[in-house]
Scaffold this active site. Structure first.
Site, PDB file in Angstrom:
ATOM      1  N   GLY A 260      -4.346 -39.998 -22.959  1.00 16.29           N
ATOM      2  CA  GLY A 260      -5.672 -39.450 -22.685  1.00 16.29           C
ATOM      3  C   GLY A 260      -5.830 -38.004 -23.118  1.00 16.29           C
ATOM      4  O   GLY A 260      -6.769 -37.654 -23.827  1.00 16.29           O
ATOM      5  N   ALA A 261      -4.891 -37.156 -22.685  1.00 15.74           N
ATOM      6  CA  ALA A 261      -5.009 -35.733 -22.981  1.00 15.74           C
ATOM      7  C   ALA A 261      -3.710 -35.035 -22.625  1.00 15.74           C
ATOM      8  O   ALA A 261      -2.851 -35.621 -21.970  1.00 15.74           O
ATOM      9  CB  ALA A 261      -6.157 -35.123 -22.184  1.00 15.74           C
ATOM     10  N   MET A 262      -3.586 -33.791 -23.055  1.00 10.60           N
ATOM     11  CA  MET A 262      -2.329 -33.064 -22.869  1.00 10.60           C
ATOM     12  C   MET A 262      -2.592 -31.612 -22.493  1.00 10.60           C
ATOM     13  O   MET A 262      -3.403 -30.926 -23.122  1.00 10.60           O
ATOM     14  CB  MET A 262      -1.522 -33.155 -24.166  1.00 10.60           C
ATOM     15  CG  MET A 262      -0.191 -32.441 -24.110  1.00 10.60           C
ATOM     16  SD  MET A 262       0.895 -33.158 -22.839  1.00 10.60           S
ATOM     17  CE  MET A 262       1.796 -31.692 -22.343  1.00 10.60           C
ATOM     18  N   GLU A 263      -1.842 -31.142 -21.490  1.00  7.25           N
ATOM     19  CA  GLU A 263      -2.112 -29.853 -20.846  1.00  7.25           C
ATOM     20  C   GLU A 263      -1.433 -28.655 -21.494  1.00  7.25           C
ATOM     21  O   GLU A 263      -1.155 -27.665 -20.816  1.00  7.25           O
ATOM     22  CB  GLU A 263      -1.672 -29.941 -19.381  1.00  7.25           C
ATOM     23  CG  GLU A 263      -0.140 -30.021 -19.161  1.00  7.25           C
ATOM     24  CD  GLU A 263       0.417 -31.432 -18.995  1.00  7.25           C
ATOM     25  OE1 GLU A 263      -0.214 -32.384 -19.487  1.00  7.25           O
ATOM     26  OE2 GLU A 263       1.490 -31.568 -18.380  1.00  7.25           O
ATOM     27  N   ASN A 264      -1.153 -28.653 -22.814  1.00  5.58           N
ATOM     28  CA  ASN A 264      -0.522 -27.513 -23.482  1.00  5.58           C
ATOM     29  C   ASN A 264      -1.133 -26.195 -22.988  1.00  5.58           C
ATOM     30  O   ASN A 264      -2.344 -26.085 -22.861  1.00  5.58           O
ATOM     31  CB  ASN A 264      -0.727 -27.619 -24.989  1.00  5.58           C
ATOM     32  CG  ASN A 264      -0.491 -29.022 -25.497  1.00  5.58           C
ATOM     33  OD1 ASN A 264       0.581 -29.543 -25.344  1.00  5.58           O
ATOM     34  ND2 ASN A 264      -1.534 -29.644 -26.030  1.00  5.58           N
ATOM     35  N   HIS A 296      -8.117 -32.702 -14.646  1.00  6.29           N
ATOM     36  CA  HIS A 296      -6.671 -32.973 -14.587  1.00  6.29           C
ATOM     37  C   HIS A 296      -5.886 -32.001 -15.473  1.00  6.29           C
ATOM     38  O   HIS A 296      -4.944 -31.356 -15.008  1.00  6.29           O
ATOM     39  CB  HIS A 296      -6.424 -34.430 -15.009  1.00  6.29           C
ATOM     40  CG  HIS A 296      -4.995 -34.846 -14.992  1.00  6.29           C
ATOM     41  ND1 HIS A 296      -4.434 -35.546 -13.946  1.00  6.29           N
ATOM     42  CD2 HIS A 296      -3.997 -34.665 -15.886  1.00  6.29           C
ATOM     43  CE1 HIS A 296      -3.152 -35.771 -14.210  1.00  6.29           C
ATOM     44  NE2 HIS A 296      -2.869 -35.248 -15.386  1.00  6.29           N
ATOM     45  N   GLU A 297      -6.283 -31.908 -16.725  1.00  2.07           N
ATOM     46  CA  GLU A 297      -5.518 -31.058 -17.647  1.00  2.07           C
ATOM     47  C   GLU A 297      -5.635 -29.592 -17.244  1.00  2.07           C
ATOM     48  O   GLU A 297      -4.672 -28.836 -17.319  1.00  2.07           O
ATOM     49  CB  GLU A 297      -5.975 -31.259 -19.095  1.00  2.07           C
ATOM     50  CG  GLU A 297      -5.937 -32.709 -19.589  1.00  2.07           C
ATOM     51  CD  GLU A 297      -4.642 -33.457 -19.317  1.00  2.07           C
ATOM     52  OE1 GLU A 297      -3.580 -32.812 -19.277  1.00  2.07           O
ATOM     53  OE2 GLU A 297      -4.693 -34.692 -19.127  1.00  2.07           O
ATOM     54  N   GLU A 319       2.672 -34.779 -12.209  1.00  3.86           N
ATOM     55  CA  GLU A 319       1.633 -35.785 -12.450  1.00  3.86           C
ATOM     56  C   GLU A 319       1.026 -36.329 -11.155  1.00  3.86           C
ATOM     57  O   GLU A 319      -0.194 -36.446 -11.040  1.00  3.86           O
ATOM     58  CB  GLU A 319       2.170 -36.922 -13.318  1.00  3.86           C
ATOM     59  CG  GLU A 319       2.552 -36.488 -14.731  1.00  3.86           C
ATOM     60  CD  GLU A 319       1.427 -35.807 -15.508  1.00  3.86           C
ATOM     61  OE1 GLU A 319       0.252 -35.883 -15.082  1.00  3.86           O
ATOM     62  OE2 GLU A 319       1.715 -35.167 -16.536  1.00  3.86           O
TER      63      GLU A 319
HETATM   64  N1  TRP Z   1       0.998 -34.855 -19.544  1.00  2.00           N
HETATM   65  C1  TRP Z   1      -0.135 -35.604 -19.994  1.00  2.00           C
HETATM   66  C2  TRP Z   1      -1.053 -35.761 -18.798  1.00  2.00           C
HETATM   67  O1  TRP Z   1      -0.828 -36.488 -17.914  1.00  2.00           O
HETATM   68  C3  TRP Z   1       0.126 -36.954 -20.532  1.00  2.00           C
HETATM   69  C4  TRP Z   1       1.085 -37.162 -21.639  1.00  2.00           C
HETATM   70  C5  TRP Z   1       2.407 -37.336 -21.551  1.00  2.00           C
HETATM   71  C6  TRP Z   1       0.792 -37.397 -22.984  1.00  2.00           C
HETATM   72  N2  TRP Z   1       2.940 -37.682 -22.736  1.00  2.00           N
HETATM   73  C7  TRP Z   1       1.972 -37.735 -23.631  1.00  2.00           C
HETATM   74  C8  TRP Z   1      -0.390 -37.369 -23.696  1.00  2.00           C
HETATM   75  C9  TRP Z   1       2.006 -38.093 -24.971  1.00  2.00           C
HETATM   76  C10 TRP Z   1      -0.355 -37.717 -25.034  1.00  2.00           C
HETATM   77  C11 TRP Z   1       0.818 -38.078 -25.660  1.00  2.00           C
HETATM   78  O2  TRP Z   1      -2.006 -35.102 -18.675  1.00  2.00           O
HETATM   79 ZN    ZN Z   2      -1.050 -35.142 -16.244  1.00  2.00          ZN
END
Ligand code: TRP
Ligand code: ZN
Length: 892
Positions: A260-264, A296-297, A319
């Protein structure tokens, strides 16, 4: 099977990396990366003479220690070793990777002509050699160089500190992230992008720049994401006192994305599906999802980034906690803390997801505790258990200590651990210490797999005016994988109310208490079996059990149909009102399913019809609540609850019940449809969405009728005048459903129109694929034929995860009656697609592989064919990801 990693084997890293300077020469075919690190021995770890860095799919170019080439450095398959490493030194490594050829979508890759990265969990090692583990935290400086025409925008984490032109039409940008972070939070994006911008002031008065970066054609779909981000920032300040710590916060949308998305840090990267929205292209559900995922992110910035995980077994530390936070945020946005009923709608939806996804996981070969003990491929452990059950575990602290107590625990957690990489135990300890409680027993929620079951018996003593409630906990018939983890009873916060014969809650007084207080109590069940006695109970009450779903458990109690109908009509706890209806429906449907499985004719009581009638016509209930209460449990949920899963029987049972409900309540559905029309301009409010939802349910029920003329007329009109995609898809689904029953082709024109209208909008075309993959089949036209046909469509592309999910996953995961066709055609298709994906994108392939994991629970004829398909995949699959799933399934 490849190597299994054990939680028990954790050891602190022998070396630490304090600073990293990365320089990228971005070229799609071959990107050169120069990585300069300050390395030193970890004083807190045992001595190792060599420094071992990991690296994957990298071309080694050169390396130096303190600026000089060194014979101690050796690049090899899987990594790079520095023999007899000094105590502290600067290590520079230059290498190259191939973004354009990277179909795994982990590490650095190209999506739609732009560069982007995905590093969680272990993607950074595909960019450069590193100690790619979350307990190694460094400050990053990143220089990006690229062609100015191809990549006018160059982004990375933190603050932009320098930019300028270079020879040969190239340019550069230099970014610095002031916060230490693990490598999985690194990100870069480069390409042709535009941004919606907003400046806000946070609680401490600082000005912040917010940006949502997208492709130019998508700029008109960024407003909702930006609004959601602003609301998230304010909510986290208000509820948890947590402020945005960077001057700039960026979100980027990319169309090829594994999740879905990533919290960089400071540079969240999103799947377009989870960010882009306008009324013509995004449904009400999409709008709500976007709000919660943006939240969430953003919330990860504190729960995940400022305080991160020591190792990947602690994944739920960030998470589970962050899902809990996004759930609370969405609940607050949907109607606030004041509005109980609006809050309950969100709670019901979350519990549905938990039951649908997590309970099944717990019942199969992938069952694992919230804090797993082992894994082969960490990507396979981004699961419903870690996320969803993990969120329930966090919620239980709040149930036990109240909002204030929970806040005290959070405050202490940040006070102790800001800037650290910690464990689930550290979080539990902060909650315990802040609230003066011993929470040792509570650890079992992290270490035990399986869904606990609470069996309830009650006894009313009329003469003594006493009501005794006995609670007994166990794990029912847990899977072997789950049983292996069990060590003793859980601390279960069990919320309860007693409903009197007038439908009102009774004041509650437990034995030993001076006086009655409150009408809902949280009992603390800590033993295998325990009795709780209420006194001063004037008449025999009806128990309202596990209010608001106060623990992720299954409650068994022998309610009568009339009692469930009474609770559905009167329970003051809106969650349990809904729950009573679901219990009634599940019971009826399971009876019907057994009849279908045995080849008997259907025999259904009137209880469900009457219960549904009263909900449908009860104008005091919100439309969104009614829409949820009028939804029958899914076929998958029912099949999992049958002694032997029989998808055909579950489908026949549900169809029969839906037709009964449509016939018996035909006038009521018609009236509801008319009453909940939403003429005029589109409104994105939860109220308006509620009207559209109930109207949509009515239309779907009407489309089940033998004579679907009303549905066809209403749906055709709705399709033609729709000013939003919720109504447009609702109409189209109803027409397709009516056509499946009747054999008509009145869905053809709108289906073609839908494609033509949205041809240039991939996210809407995904919906077009998914609608067809999940449609009801007809004997003369099984859906597998439609799906195979659509695989040949010019717009289909297996490399794009959203497209693969829309067609293949929708069919294999969300159309059980067709997927589990008796002739095994679905399984053959599944095996083909898992193997095709395995060669492209193992992470996505493994998700698809999981759709057969419960194979042992199915009828013998089906399970034999499922096993054959699993064996075929096991023989031919190459990736660790897929092998782990199918081997665990076969071994179960
Ligand atoms: N940490 C991300 C979240 O829950 C999810 C995530 C983990 C992710 N591995 C990933 C997203 C690989 C994309 C690709 O918000
Ligand atoms: Zn997350």
């Amino acid at each position: 099977m490849p190597t299994t990693i054990l939680r028990a084997d954790y050891a602190a890293p022998a070396f630490l990396i304090d600073t990293v300077a990365l320089e990228f020469d971005l070229v799609p075919e071959r990107t050169v990366v120069r990585n300069t690190m300050r390395v030193r021995r970890n004083p807190a770890a045992g001595r190792a003479s060599n420094l071992e860095l990991v690296g994957e799919q990298l071309e080694f170019i050169s390396a130096a220690i303190d600026g000089h080439p060194s014979a101690a450095i050796r690049a090899h398959e899987g990594g790079l070793t520095v023999n007899d490493a000094p105590d502290a030194f600067e290590l520079t490594i230059t290498g190259a990777c191939s973004p354009a050829a990277n179909t795994t979508l982990m590490g650095l890759y190209v999506s739609g002509g732009n560069f982007c990265t995905q590093c969680e969990a272990q993607g950074f090692r595909r960019i450069t050699w590193f100690l790619d583990r979350p307990d190694v935290m460094a400050t990053f400086t990143v220089t990006l160089r690229a062609d100015k025409d191809a990549c006018p925008v160059l982004l990375s984490n933190g603050n932009l500190i320098e930019q300028g032109d270079l020879p040969d039409g190239r340019h550069y940008a230099k970014w610095e992230d002031p916060f230490k972070k693990p490598s999985y939070l690194f990100a870069l994006v480069a390409g042709k992008l535009v941004a919606l911008e907003e400046r806000i002031r946070t609680g401490s008065g600082k000005e912040k720049l917010l940006q949502v970066w997208v492709k130019p054609q998508d700029l008109d779909k960024t407003g909702h994401a930006m609004d959601s981000l602003v609301r998230s920032i304010h909510w986290d300040e208000e509820r948890f006192g947590l402020e945005l710590d960077l001057d700039r916060f960026m979100i980027v949308a990319v169309s090829d994305f594994n999740m879905g998305a990533m919290e960089n840090k400071g540079l969240n990267i999103f799947n377009t599906k989870c960010i882009l929205a306008n009324p013509e292209t995004a449904t009400d559900t999409d709008f709500a999802n976007i709000e919660s995922i943006v939240g969430h992110e953003y919330f990860h910035n504190w729960t995940g980034n400022r305080v991160t995980c020591r190792d990947w077994f602690q994944l739920s530390l960030k998470e589970g906690l962050t899902v809990f936070r996004d759930q609370e945020f969405s609940a607050a946005m949907s109607g606030g803390n004041e509005n109980e009923a609006a809050r309950a709608t969100k709670r019901i939806e979350d519990v549905c997801v938990l039951r649908q996804m997590q309970f099944g996981e717990d019942a199969g070969p992938m069952a694992h505790p919230v804090r797993p003990e082992s894994y082969v491929e960490i990507n396979n452990f981004y699961t419903a258990t870690v996320y969803r059950k993990g969120a329930e575990v966090v919620r239980m602290y709040q149930t036990l200590f109240g909002r204030e107590g929970f806040r005290k625990g959070m405050d202490l957690y940040f006070q102790r651990h800001d800037g650290q990489a910690v464990t689930c135990d550290d979080f539990r300890q902060a909650m315990a210490d802040a609230n003066g409680r011993d929470l040792s027993q509570f650890e079992r929620w992290y270490s035990q797999a399986g869904t606990p079951r609470v069996r309830v018996t009650t006894q009313y003593d009329e003469a003594g005016r006493r009501y005794r409630v006995t609670l007994a906990q166990d794990y029912g018939d847990a899977s072997p994988a789950a049983r292996a983890t069990q060590s003793g009873p859980l601390l279960i916060p069990f919320s309860i109310g007693l409903v009197g014969q007038d439908g009102a809650d009774m004041p509650l007084r437990l034995e030993g208490e001076r006086e009655a207080g409150g009408t809902t109590r949280v009992l603390e069940l800590t033993e295998a079996q325990q009795c709780f006695t209420f006194i001063d109970v004037p008449e025999k009450p009806l128990p309202s059990l596990l209010r608001d779903f106060s623990a992720p458990a299954i409650v068994e109690y022998d309610y009568g149909n009339d009692e469930l109908a009474f609770l559905l009509a009167h329970d003051s706890d809106p969650f349990n009102r809904w729950e009573a209806g679901q219990r009634l429906a599940t019971r009826e449907l399971l009876t019907l399913a057994e009849q279908a499985a045995d080849g008997r004719s259907f025999d259904m009581s009137d209880a469900l019809v009457e219960a549904f009638r009263s909900v449908l016509t009860d104008e005091s209930l919100s439309p969104s609540f009614r829409a949820l209460a009028l939804m029958l449990p899914t076929e998958t949920y029912l099949a999992e609850r049958m002694a032997v899963s029989d998808p055909a029987a579950a489908h026949a049972a549900r169809r029969f019940a839906r037709r009964r409900l449509s016939e018996a309540l035909r006038q009521e559905w018609l009236a509801a449809y008319e009453r909940h029309l939403t003429p005029g301009a589109y409104e994105a409010t939860p109220e308006a969405a509620g009207h559209r939802g109930l109207k949509g349910s009515a239309l779907m029920y009407l489309s089940e009728l033998d004579d679907p003329a009303d549905a066809v007329r209403l749906a055709t009109r709705q399709y033609d005048i729709a000013n939003n995609v919720t109504d447009r898809m609702g109409a189209l689904s109803a027409l397709m459903n009516a056509a499946a029953g009747k054999g008509g082709d009145f869905a053809k024109r709108p289906l073609d129109d839908f494609y033509a209208r949205f041809e240039h909008d991939p996210l809407v075309i995904d919906k077009w694929f998914a609608l067809q993959a999940t449609q009801r089949g007809r004997a003369e036209r099984p859906v597998i034929d439609v799906v195979r046909g659509l695989m040949q469509h010019p717009a289909f592309n297996l490399k794009n995860p959203n497209r693969a999910r829309a067609l293949i996953f929708s069919f294999c995961g969300a159309n059980p009656a067709q997927f589990h066709a008796a002739n095994g055609s679905g399984y053959a298709f599944w095996a083909e697609q898992v193997l095709a994906l395995d060669a492209i994108n193992p992470q996505v392939a493994a998700r698809l592989a999981r759709t057969l994991e419960l194979w042992r629970r199915f009828t013998p004829a089906l399970s034999a064919q499922m096993r054959a398909a699993l064996e075929q995949v096991n023989a031919d699959a190459k990736s660790r990801d897929v092998c782990e799933i199918v081997q665990k399934a076969l071994a179960s």
